[in-house]
Motif scaffolding. Structure first.
Motif, PDB file in Angstrom:
ATOM      1  N   GLN A 131       0.813  -1.215   0.000  1.00 12.92           N
ATOM      2  CA  GLN A 131       0.000   0.000   0.000  1.00 12.92           C
ATOM      3  C   GLN A 131       0.847   1.266   0.000  1.00 12.92           C
ATOM      4  O   GLN A 131       0.455   2.291  -0.570  1.00 12.92           O
ATOM      5  N   SER A 132       2.004   1.228   0.640  1.00 14.42           N
ATOM      6  CA  SER A 132       2.838   2.432   0.706  1.00 14.42           C
ATOM      7  C   SER A 132       3.402   2.815  -0.661  1.00 14.42           C
ATOM      8  O   SER A 132       3.509   4.002  -0.988  1.00 14.42           O
ATOM      9  N   SER A 133       3.768   1.805  -1.455  1.00 15.40           N
ATOM     10  CA  SER A 133       4.308   2.081  -2.787  1.00 15.40           C
ATOM     11  C   SER A 133       3.269   1.946  -3.883  1.00 15.40           C
ATOM     12  O   SER A 133       3.546   2.270  -5.043  1.00 15.40           O
TER      13      SER A 133
END
Length: 349
Positions: free
Chosen positions: A115-117
């Motif tokens: 989700q962060s990238s």
């Protein structure tokens, strides 16, 4: 994952075609080859009592860049042999316990959304190791077994359209129980054909079993096993085996043996071209371990039973009569004309 070995860094898994070319291995001398192979076999003999032939064949398969299938009843040391061979070499090792609920992604790895990238990231499975121990492989479903097909043949894994290269050397050592035992699934023909050789451990003789009872009570013999060959040395030994000379008559002998299995009246399925390629590679390793840089017909016949036996399928009449692939191979070898020569100086390339 075995804590005694280096693990493979997930970030080091390269997409096929994008990784750096492997560095060239330094050539080793025949004396260095024999010293290294003797160290491996001597260490295995301290753990597996009275099974020198099985240990030698396991090393033969490793040096020939093949995969090994160890089949026998439970409790005779199948997994112990696989673990011991793996621990003698300083390389990454993983172990997969095959069960009916094991999924293909549990073997090869899976892409997970980060989700962060906001991208999918590949998490490599246990097959990303130099030596992969597959315990009781025939307790998994055919779908999961087939997850190893690409790995064993092409030394790569394809997930979600991306191919990931496996490290070198790469070897699968799988154990399985006899098919008549409860909870087992038969290995498909294509899966069996990926294994270079199959061996049966058998029960130890009386002296070896007494020795085992005396020495294996207080501590596991695996605790004393440590790497005696580096991964670089193992790769150099494989290169040494690859350089062993096989004269044209020896290659013709291998082809004649394969054709004889395809034409034999008691066999429904004979040796495949892949089987003959692996038979010659195993014969080269057999010759190298015997101290020669050329292959003799005896090197071929010496490994023919282990390399071809699990690939041949008897017809119903032969099976009901109590025949076995081993007896058929012996009968073919007894009738097959022996190839002359084999030395480099007897017949040049």
């Amino acid at each position: 994952m075995d804590s005694h070995h280096r693990t493979m860094d997930p970030e080091s898994v390269a997409v096929a075609g994008t990784g750096e070319a492997p560095a060239e291995q330094e050539l080793i001398s025949a004396e260095q080859f024999h010293q290294a192979s003797d160290r491996i076999l001597s260490l295995i003999s301290t753990v597996i009592d009275g099974k020198a032939e099985a240990a030698r064949l396991a090393l033969t398969v490793l040096l020939a860049q093949g995969h090994l299938l160890v089949e026998d009843v439970p409790g005779v040391g199948k997994t112990m042999l696989a673990k011991t061979l793996a621990r003698t070499i300083d390389c990454s090792v993983s172990r997969i316990q095959f069960t009916p609920d094991l999924l293909p992604s549990d073997v090869t790895g899976v892409s997970i959304f980060n989700q962060s990238s906001a991208q999918f990231e590949f998490r490599p499975g246990p097959v990303f190791a130099n030596i992969v121990i597959g315990d009781e492989i025939n307790r998994a479903s055919a779908k999961t077994q087939s997850a190893l097909l690409e790995c064993m043949e092409e030394h790569q894994v394809t997930v979600d359209g991306n191919s990931y290269v496996l490290g070198e050397p790469f070897m699968v050592v799988a154990t399985q129980n006899p098919i008549e035992m409860e909870g087992t699934y038969p290995l498909p023909e294509a899966q069996r054909d990926r294994f270079m050789a199959r061996i049966s451990m058998g029960y130890p003789d009386t002296e070896a079993e007494i020795e085992m009872l005396q020495t294996h009570q207080s501590i596991s013999p695996l605790a004393k096993v440590h790497p005696v060959v580096s991964s670089e040395e193992a790769a150099a030994m494989i290169d040494f085996v690859r350089s062993v000379y096989a004269a044209p008559p020896v290659k013709e002998y291998v082809v004649a043996l394969g054709q004889a299995t395809r034409e034999h009246g008691q066999l429904r399925l004979g040796a495949s071209p892949r089987a003959l390629l692996q038979l010659l590679r195993a014969a080269k390793a057999n010759a190298a371990l015997a101290g020669r840089d050329f292959v003799l017909p005896d090197d071929v016949s010496g490994v023919a039973g282990a390399v071809l036996g699990h690939r041949l399928i008897l017809d119903r009449k032969a099976a009901s009569a109590g025949e076995s692939p081993a007896t058929v191979i012996d009968s073919i070898l007894a009738k097959l004309p022996v190839a002359p020569g084999g030395r480099r100086d007897e017949q040049r390339r």
